[in-house]
Design an enzyme around this catalytic site. Structure first.
Site, PDB file in Angstrom:
ATOM      1  N   CYS A  50       0.792  -1.240   0.000  1.00 41.42           N
ATOM      2  CA  CYS A  50       0.000   0.000   0.000  1.00 41.42           C
ATOM      3  C   CYS A  50       0.821   1.285   0.000  1.00 41.42           C
ATOM      4  CB  CYS A  50      -0.941   0.000   1.202  1.00 41.42           C
ATOM      5  SG  CYS A  50      -2.055  -1.418   1.263  1.00 41.42           S
ATOM      6  N   LYS A  54      -9.034   7.043   2.121  1.00 39.30           N
ATOM      7  CA  LYS A  54      -7.669   6.571   2.338  1.00 39.30           C
ATOM      8  C   LYS A  54      -6.665   7.275   1.426  1.00 39.30           C
ATOM      9  CE  LYS A  54      -4.839   2.380   2.375  1.00 39.30           C
ATOM     10  NZ  LYS A  54      -4.831   0.914   2.351  1.00 39.30           N
ATOM     11  N   HIS A 102      10.847 -21.217  -5.012  1.00 37.58           N
ATOM     12  CA  HIS A 102      11.967 -20.300  -4.786  1.00 37.58           C
ATOM     13  C   HIS A 102      12.046 -20.022  -3.293  1.00 37.58           C
ATOM     14  CE1 HIS A 102      14.260 -16.509  -4.880  1.00 37.58           C
ATOM     15  NE2 HIS A 102      14.709 -16.914  -6.051  1.00 37.58           N
ATOM     16  N   ASP A 127      -3.330   0.418  -6.280  1.00 38.88           N
ATOM     17  CA  ASP A 127      -1.961   0.482  -5.768  1.00 38.88           C
ATOM     18  C   ASP A 127      -1.218  -0.844  -5.917  1.00 38.88           C
ATOM     19  OD1 ASP A 127      -3.413  -0.860  -3.843  1.00 38.88           O
ATOM     20  OD2 ASP A 127      -2.844   0.439  -2.171  1.00 38.88           O
ATOM     21  N   HIS A 128      -1.939  -1.963  -5.926  1.00 34.85           N
ATOM     22  CA  HIS A 128      -1.339  -3.288  -6.124  1.00 34.85           C
ATOM     23  C   HIS A 128      -2.451  -4.275  -6.389  1.00 34.85           C
ATOM     24  CE1 HIS A 128      -2.689  -4.313  -2.082  1.00 34.85           C
ATOM     25  NE2 HIS A 128      -2.096  -3.211  -1.641  1.00 34.85           N
TER      26      HIS A 128
END
Length: 627
Positions: A176, A224, A347, A409-410
């Site tokens: 965020c 926000k 990984h 944002d993501h």
């Protein structure tokens, strides 16, 4: 669940709605240095909160109307048909429903809703405002095929029909605060040193909105923001600071779903709905009367997962919560169950992330399918909030004067790669939505170029005709939005053929750097030597299951060279390690004798309390190591 749905985004959604408007009606317009009227801006950003309220007419229609009918209605009554059919709204609606063989009760309900809200067609409005929705945790792949077959998103589809969708838009940091810091500053994460959710921009940092206000724009923010330092939980920052400690602790509750209410329960995320109401009221009561261009920002929390109090006093956000109303928008048979690598094939950084996110246990296919379905339903609710803003712009006569930008944002992994949340460079986490519609924007355009959130800053200034006075990491999107050739760009030169994303926060035990260019995604870690890199060919391996770094060493060398020309990532990684240790020492000293009790009862308490001395010793060993 019903079929034929359209996709919606990923969990932690942030709506950034920007309305670039010249002026309302015939009011005098402020002019830019070149003498041209300047547009206004409305910005809406979302994450994961809600409220109960009666939705706009077409938001309600979405619950009863087939997508094919709803899309026709949206386009007809919001923008007006280019060729007038010459009859009333009611008779036109009847015609549309008859054409699609819809049952008569669709007509009765929709006719009442449309006429009661005065959604008249053939209202031709002059270009005027800019509206940009910026979301949290929305998987960008849900805005185009095939991801968009999972859930009904009528207002996303509306924007696609009348605007441009970017097929390869990325966050500059998949969490965020650092991501938003990049968007508001126009600079890469390592340049602002926004290392984690606690460390963002300094308060008072000059953002693009500040510059627009300085140049005569009326600015208004709701909801926000989350791009400055000092926020989020103590657990969140301590987990980030201690990522190099030699221990492995679960830091989240196990991802789960929760159904609330019944098929009439619309406003699940109460706080987000209240925030949306404020923005809508502002548009209807203030924006319409302004005699200057404006920027309106709306920040929401959906479709970010909800807190999970069952995990104890200090809990994370691992609950995907929705109501039957929104779950009916999801097409269950279209939900893809992601493939997982075995633990031995993972990984090492992926294993750390999966373990700390409490995802290494057993999950049935039905559990995974439900988590993804509930996430998509949360996206559908967010789409309805976007619809509220679009409806308000339409009702006030501002929509046809408005450029609307929708991004996040993501993304949200929703159990891809045995993870939920973000903090990863895999597509579900790093690929964000970016859609733009409005005057001057090419319609029904799909842009394949790689772009990222740092491009928002120069784009906003470009729209407002404000000169860029500093070196930014991003480039204006306007040439792409207007369908111009690559050589028709700003004096800064052509945009690069790559985008950069980096991560330095919690749930990942190494600084991570991603370079996305062409069909390749290259991911480097730490100092470039101690952790093996990853290379994915997205044209052949869209699910990113096969690391081909060893197979293509020349490609790895070439991409690593480009990456190092952008950021000296071994040096940045070392700086982050020093910062983490320094901050932890300051925090520990501030607690005094309370240290052992406080650190034991953070989000990792379920594991820590089993062997508290073992984990304190691991931290002491880490603190004693030289840099």
């Amino acid at each position: 669940m019903r079929g034929g749905g359209r996709p919606l985004g990923r969990a932690g959604l942030a709506l950034l709605l920007m309305a670039a408007a010249a002026w309302a009606g015939r009011r005098p317009r402020p002019v830019a240095p070149g003498g041209q009227p300047r547009p206004s801006v409305v910005l809406v950003a979302c994450d994961s909160l809600l409220k109960q309220h009666i939705l706009s007419p077409f938001s309600h229609c979405a619950s009863v109307c087939p997508p094919s009918i709803l899309e026709m209605l949206l386009s007809r009554f919001y923008f007006g048909e280019r060729k007038s059919l010459g009859f009333s709204a009611s008779s036109e609606l009847s015609f549309l429903l008859n054409q699609t063989k819809a049952p008569s009760y669709y007509f009765q309900g929709l006719s009442h809703l449309i006429t009661s809200h005065s959604l008249l067609r053939n209202q031709h409005l002059a270009p005027s405002h800019l509206s940009m929705p910026s979301l949290t945790a929305w998987d960008g792949r849900l805005t185009f095929h095939p991801g968009n077959q999972t859930v009904d998103l009528p207002f996303i589809n509306f924007m696609k029909r009348y605007g441009t969708v970017f097929l390869n838009a990325y966050t500059n940091s998949p969490i965020c605060c650092p991501s938003r810091a990049a968007m508001w500053s126009g600079l890469f994460t390592h340049l602002t040193e926004s290392w984690n959710n606690f460390k963002g921009l300094d308060p008072g940092y000059i953002t693009w909105m500040d510059l627009m206000e300085k140049h005569g724009y009326r600015t208004q923010k709701f909801g926000k923001l989350d791009y400055t330092s000092g926020h989020h939980s103590v657990s969140n920052r301590v987990e980030a600071w201690t990522r190099d400690v030699d221990f492995l602790l679960r830091q989240e509750g196990r991802p789960m779903v929760k159904l609330t209410g019944d098929k009439t329960h619309v406003r699940v995320m109460e706080t987000d709905w209240r925030t949306t109401d404020k923005a809508v009221d502002w548009i209807k009561e203030e924006a319409i009367n302004l005699t200057q261009p404006f920027v309106l920002y709306l920040g929401l929390n959906l479709p970010h997962p909800y807190p999970s109090p069952y995990a104890g006093e200090n809990f994370g956000s691992s609950t995907f919560l929705t109501s039957p109303y929104w779950l009916e928008k999801v097409t269950y048979e279209a939900i893809k169950i992601p493939k997982w690598s075995s633990f031995s094939e993972m990984h090492p950084v992926d294993y750390y992330s999966s373990y700390t996110k409490n995802c290494t246990g057993e999950f049935t296919k039905q559990e995974v399918r439900n988590i993804r379905a509930f996430y998509y339903a949360m996206c559908a609710e967010t789409d309805a909030m976007l619809g509220e803003v679009i409806s308000a712009l339409r009702d006030t006569g501002l929509l046809k004067k408005t450029v609307v930008i929708f991004t996040a944002d993501h993304g949200e992994l929703a159990m891809e790669h045995r993870q939920f949340y973000k903090m990863s460079m895999y597509e579900g986490s790093s690929h964000v939505p970016l859609l733009v519609m409005g005057p001057g924007i090419k319609e029904q355009q799909q842009v394949p170029n790689v772009v990222s959130l740092v491009d928002i800053y120069p784009t906003m200034l470009d729209i407002a005709r404000i000169p860029v006075t500093q070196n930014l990491s991003g480039h204006s999107l306007m040439p792409l939005l207007c369908g111009k050739a690559e050589n028709e760009v700003s004096p800064r030169g052509p945009r690069p053929s790559w985008v950069l994303s980096e991560f330095h926060g919690c749930n990942v035990n190494s600084s991570t750097y991603m370079l996305r260019t062409g069909k390749w995604k290259y991911i480097a870690y730490s100092d470039g030597r101690s952790v093996l890199p990853q290379l994915f060919d997205l044209s052949d391996d869209a699910d990113e299951l096969t690391n081909v770094a060893v197979k293509f060493p020349v490609i790895v060398h070439s991409l690593d060279k480009i990456l190092r020309s952008v950021v000296n990532y071994p040096k940045v990684s070392s700086s982050v390690q020093e910062y983490n240790k320094r901050q932890f020492i300051i925090w520990k000293q501030s607690l005094g004798q309370n240290y052992s009790n406080v650190i034991a009862n953070l989000r990792w308490h379920q594991d820590w309390l089993k062997e508290p001395q073992k984990y304190e010793n691991a931290i002491d060993k880490w603190l004693g190591q030289s840099e």
